[in-house]
Design an enzyme around this catalytic site. Sequence first.
Site, PDB file in Angstrom:
ATOM      1  N   ASP A 189      -3.483   8.781  11.314  1.00  0.00           N
ATOM      2  CA  ASP A 189      -2.238   8.537  11.301  1.00  0.00           C
ATOM      3  C   ASP A 189      -1.656   9.033  12.799  1.00  0.00           C
ATOM      4  OD1 ASP A 189      -2.039   6.871   9.223  1.00  0.00           O
ATOM      5  OD2 ASP A 189      -1.748   8.351   7.622  1.00  0.00           O
ATOM      6  N   GLU A 199       0.941  -0.964   0.002  1.00  0.00           N
ATOM      7  CA  GLU A 199      -0.099  -0.148  -0.027  1.00  0.00           C
ATOM      8  C   GLU A 199       0.872   1.207   0.016  1.00  0.00           C
ATOM      9  OE1 GLU A 199      -2.869   0.393   3.061  1.00  0.00           O
ATOM     10  OE2 GLU A 199      -4.199  -1.590   2.349  1.00  0.00           O
TER      11      GLU A 199
END
Length: 277
Positions: free
Chosen positions: A56, A45
Amino acid sequence: MSGFFARRPPDRPGLAVFLNAGDPPLPVLADVMRMLDDCRVDCLELAVPFPHSVTDGPVIRRSAQRALADGIGLDEVLDFLGGILPRLRHLRVALLADWSHTVRGLTVPGFVRQVADSGVDGLLVHGLPPRLRAGYLEAVREAGLPVVATCYTTSAAEVKAAAAECATAYLYLVAHYGRSGGGFTADHRELAAALAALRKTTAVPIAVGFGVRSRADIALLHRLGADAAVVGSAGVARIEQALAEGADVVEEFRTFVHTVSPYSTDLGGTPDDRPTP
């Protein structure tokens, strides 16, 4: 056919790793990708770097900032992929692009065509506004570009159904809410139930991520019903450490892959269906 996780042994889970394009720098990333291909990692990815991701943690945010500081954007990533993808035999690449940072200034059909022309195996658009979903799905169908769709274990039933319906590459099931970089804290029973329900509604592989850091985590996910696992922050942290110490990034990441891989990473095996350049 995108062929994500299709080459794994039937009794073992597939492995995907996440990296930001440009961290490590693109010439080194090319060597990392060839190594992953040699080690028969199933999926990379690869994110077009973008700042301030709300999902994140600090490791991936720092990675994105390093890549952005080097001037890495969509054009650089697609040019890079156009050069490296024909050389890969096993590894499939799913491109992740953020709507607000990368896609918003483009037309959706134009963006999708750019991505498809690079030869990438699948596309995940992060933060796509719901009002644009139908047009996006039409564009990827016309381009023949497989879609990675996402949902959470705790998403509403209609959200899971929509993700299952539009996923044509694989379905990425996020194990729990929060930011990346922590440990694997998902409720096992809840996750198993979500996997079983999704399995009834989609034929594509289901990959689970968020907090996956070890071979034991991957084995657990497979027992709960996942086809594959996505390892993100743990691998990005190894890249960051290697860069900081001036170590060999490729060899450090190879060692990391060996520690988490659910299957042998010896070279060889059944030839793959990606054409030889």
